[in-house]
Design a protein around this motif. Structure first.
Motif, PDB file in Angstrom:
ATOM      1  N   VAL A 127       0.852  -1.183   0.000  1.00  0.00           N
ATOM      2  CA  VAL A 127       0.000   0.000   0.000  1.00  0.00           C
ATOM      3  C   VAL A 127       0.891   1.238   0.000  1.00  0.00           C
ATOM      4  CG1 VAL A 127      -1.981  -1.098   1.111  1.00  0.00           C
ATOM      5  CG2 VAL A 127      -0.171  -0.109   2.522  1.00  0.00           C
ATOM      6  N   ASP A 128       0.272   2.382  -0.245  1.00  0.00           N
ATOM      7  CA  ASP A 128       1.034   3.622  -0.316  1.00  0.00           C
ATOM      8  C   ASP A 128       1.260   4.202   1.079  1.00  0.00           C
ATOM      9  OD1 ASP A 128       2.342   5.870  -1.211  1.00  0.00           O
ATOM     10  OD2 ASP A 128       0.557   6.858  -2.000  1.00  0.00           O
ATOM     11  N   CYS A 129       0.240   4.781   1.667  1.00  0.00           N
ATOM     12  CA  CYS A 129       0.357   5.422   2.983  1.00  0.00           C
ATOM     13  C   CYS A 129      -0.636   4.821   3.957  1.00  0.00           C
ATOM     14  CB  CYS A 129       0.104   6.926   2.879  1.00  0.00           C
ATOM     15  SG  CYS A 129       1.222   7.820   1.781  1.00  0.00           S
ATOM     16  N   VAL A 130      -0.178   4.520   5.157  1.00  0.00           N
ATOM     17  CA  VAL A 130      -1.039   4.031   6.231  1.00  0.00           C
ATOM     18  C   VAL A 130      -0.962   5.011   7.392  1.00  0.00           C
ATOM     19  CG1 VAL A 130      -1.428   2.227   7.948  1.00  0.00           C
ATOM     20  CG2 VAL A 130      -0.865   1.602   5.596  1.00  0.00           C
ATOM     21  N   GLU A 152      -2.348   7.754  -1.970  1.00  0.00           N
ATOM     22  CA  GLU A 152      -3.392   6.800  -1.606  1.00  0.00           C
ATOM     23  C   GLU A 152      -3.234   6.469  -0.121  1.00  0.00           C
ATOM     24  OE1 GLU A 152      -3.321   3.410  -4.113  1.00  0.00           O
ATOM     25  OE2 GLU A 152      -3.626   4.555  -5.958  1.00  0.00           O
ATOM     26  N   VAL A 153      -4.277   6.725   0.649  1.00  0.00           N
ATOM     27  CA  VAL A 153      -4.177   6.650   2.106  1.00  0.00           C
ATOM     28  C   VAL A 153      -5.153   5.622   2.655  1.00  0.00           C
ATOM     29  CG1 VAL A 153      -4.253   7.955   4.258  1.00  0.00           C
ATOM     30  CG2 VAL A 153      -3.545   9.098   2.143  1.00  0.00           C
ATOM     31  N   PRO A 202       3.649  -0.765   3.584  1.00  0.00           N
ATOM     32  CA  PRO A 202       3.396   0.597   3.110  1.00  0.00           C
ATOM     33  C   PRO A 202       4.697   1.324   2.777  1.00  0.00           C
ATOM     34  CG  PRO A 202       3.201   0.496   5.484  1.00  0.00           C
ATOM     35  CD  PRO A 202       3.700  -0.844   5.035  1.00  0.00           C
ATOM     36  N   LYS A 203       4.561   2.360   1.962  1.00  0.00           N
ATOM     37  CA  LYS A 203       5.690   3.247   1.707  1.00  0.00           C
ATOM     38  C   LYS A 203       5.875   4.236   2.853  1.00  0.00           C
ATOM     39  CE  LYS A 203       5.060   3.044  -3.328  1.00  0.00           C
ATOM     40  NZ  LYS A 203       4.715   3.837  -4.551  1.00  0.00           N
ATOM     41  N   THR A 207      15.718   9.752  12.485  1.00  0.00           N
ATOM     42  CA  THR A 207      15.947   9.547  13.913  1.00  0.00           C
ATOM     43  C   THR A 207      16.159   8.086  14.238  1.00  0.00           C
ATOM     44  OG1 THR A 207      14.599  11.478  14.482  1.00  0.00           O
ATOM     45  CG2 THR A 207      14.962   9.851  16.220  1.00  0.00           C
ATOM     46  N   HIS A 208      15.216   7.235  13.858  1.00  0.00           N
ATOM     47  CA  HIS A 208      15.263   5.825  14.288  1.00  0.00           C
ATOM     48  C   HIS A 208      15.765   4.863  13.214  1.00  0.00           C
ATOM     49  CE1 HIS A 208      11.604   5.589  11.958  1.00  0.00           C
ATOM     50  NE2 HIS A 208      10.934   6.340  12.818  1.00  0.00           N
ATOM     51  N   GLY A 209      15.871   5.298  11.969  1.00  0.00           N
ATOM     52  CA  GLY A 209      16.453   4.469  10.926  1.00  0.00           C
ATOM     53  C   GLY A 209      15.517   3.517  10.218  1.00  0.00           C
ATOM     54  N   VAL A 210      14.232   3.512  10.588  1.00  0.00           N
ATOM     55  CA  VAL A 210      13.279   2.617   9.930  1.00  0.00           C
ATOM     56  C   VAL A 210      12.643   3.357   8.747  1.00  0.00           C
ATOM     57  CG1 VAL A 210      11.162   1.255  10.176  1.00  0.00           C
ATOM     58  CG2 VAL A 210      12.803   1.390  12.071  1.00  0.00           C
ATOM     59  N   PRO A 211      12.857   2.885   7.534  1.00  0.00           N
ATOM     60  CA  PRO A 211      12.332   3.610   6.366  1.00  0.00           C
ATOM     61  C   PRO A 211      10.812   3.730   6.396  1.00  0.00           C
ATOM     62  CG  PRO A 211      13.958   1.968   5.700  1.00  0.00           C
ATOM     63  CD  PRO A 211      13.655   1.713   7.144  1.00  0.00           C
TER      64      PRO A 211
END
Length: 421
Positions: free
Chosen positions: A33-36, A57-58, A238-239, A388-392
């Motif tokens: 999916v695009d955005c969550v 797309e949300v 998601p992206k 900050t946390h490194g999670v894409p």
């Protein structure tokens, strides 16, 4: 493929189309999916709307059966000016910017609101220096129109009031938070946003540069016995993910395998009760009345709703957190005992001495998701991204308490500006 796991149910009285996760399957499907956006409170909805307007797309996921059932509907409904917050803080900048955006949004769309103004009052000479400190801070934060007035002038403005000096904030106001959220839902959906209620994100996993979200239907989560590990019914890739889960945002972050726990702050919870004024034909005040702030909150203050109903609150009651799963399902105790009014009367009578015995009736309560505990200095909003946390693709919103309602549209603006690629 996502549509095979989200089904339509009967619309709510507000005629919003609600979607739910389907029943559990042995092997959970995986869907890109695009955005969550996790959480359909006022901040999550504002973020979803802003993302959708930008053409994304949300998908909004919320464990409740409708929007705004927790902190967003259990507050004072005050549009704050931006007085209380440290200079240069996110709370200060988002409150001032959010207030401007909120007044404009409500005016353009006919959402109930009123700029009624606020008096912050000193009820003893020892409190006066604190009042001047608030004026200095508010002015440096960019709050317009602040004015220090003598107690006699304040009491002429509000005959029911008793104080020695007051700080007038003419830009403070009130808003119909439900109508605001309903409008945000409608606009987000008009731009293609899908809102899936009764849908709970129970954690996730970082695999390489990809974040997977684990989702389960709220009813299935509620029926789990707690003895067996939870298995997702759906895995989303998601992206962009905005963790706007409010009271459970920190609990959710702790359940993301691969997110360094060192970036997850400690959580604290402050419960606040509200009482309504009865046995009064005419409201005793026309403006918001606030005492000097107390530890953990802004003090038991006076607010009015758009119908003129007077409310007093909230107090501050530090409570323990609850386990993750009950937290995801908002299983907090929101009851208000009539006995608690005994603590309200003396606090209110400091500035409203004519409050009659027996005139306070239990209203409602709310819980603040705080990042600092008793006797600790307040902590700013925390908005963490990959830098900050490194999670894409992960944006965590922690400690979004007051002035979260006022700041909601400014927070959404910030997220789109900083994290949208």
């Amino acid at each position: 493929m996502l549509r095979h796991f989200i089904r339509r149910v009967q619309p709510s009285p507000s005629s919003i189309l609600v979607k739910n996760l389907s029943t559990c399957q042995p092997s959970p499907p995986v869907e890109k999916v695009d955005c969550v956006v996790i959480g359909a409170g006022v901040v999550g909805l504002a973020v979803a709307r802003e993302l959708a307007i930008k053409g994304r797309e949300v998908l909004v996921l919320d464990s409740a059966s409708t929007f705004g059932t927790a902190t967003s509907s259990r507050n004072s409904e005050v549009i704050h000016a931006g007085i209380y917050y440290p200079i240069g803080s996110l709370k200060a900048s988002f409150c001032v910017r959010g207030r401007e955006l909120l007044y404009l949004y409500c005016s353009q769309r006919g959402i109930g609101h009123r700029q009624i103004g606020k008096l912050i009052v000193a009820t003893s000479c020892s409190e006066v220096p604190k009042l001047y400190g608030l004026m200095k801070r508010g002015s440096e934060n960019g709050v317009e129109g602040l004015k220090m007035i003598e107690g006699s002038d304040a009491m002429r403005m509000e005959p029911g009031l008793k104080c020695v000096k007051a700080l007038l904030s003419p830009v403070s106001g009130i808003v119909d938070s439900h109508s605001l959220m309903l409008s945000l839902v409608g606009e987000a959906e008009s731009y293609g946003t899908t809102i899936s209620y009764n849908s709970c994100v129970i954690g996730g996993q970082v695999k390489g540069s990809v974040l997977q979200l684990h989702v389960i239907g709220s009813k299935d989560l509620e029926n789990s016995d707690g003895a067996c590990p939870l298995h997702p019914e759906l895995i989303l890739i998601p992206k962009l993910v905005v963790n706007s889960a409010g009271l459970s945002a920190l609990a959710l972050a702790r359940r993301i395998d691969g997110l360094n726990s060192g970036f997850i702050p400690q959580s604290f919870f402050a419960r606040g009760c509200y009482f309504t004024l009865s046995n009064t034909k005419d409201p005793p005040f026309e403006r918001l009345i606030y005492p000097i702030p107390e530890d953990g909150g802004l003090g038991v203050h006076v607010t009015l709703d758009l119908d003129g109903q007077v409310k007093f609150g909230p107090n501050v009651e530090w409570i323990d957190g609850i386990a993750d799963i009950p937290s995801f399902l908002d299983k907090y105790n929101y009851s208000v005992s009539a006995r608690q009014a005994e603590r309200f009367y003396p606090e209110i009578r400091k500035y409203y001495p004519n409050l009659q015995d027996g005139s306070l009736e239990p209203g409602y309560s709310g819980i603040r998701p705080k990042l600092s505990g008793p006797q600790q200095p307040p902590v700013d909003f925390i908005i963490q991204g990959e830098d900050t946390h490194g999670v894409p693709g992960l944006v965590n919103l922690f400690g979004i308490e007051s002035p979260g309602l006022t700041s909601s549209m400014a927070i959404a603006e910030h997220i789109v500006t900083k994290f949208l690629k």
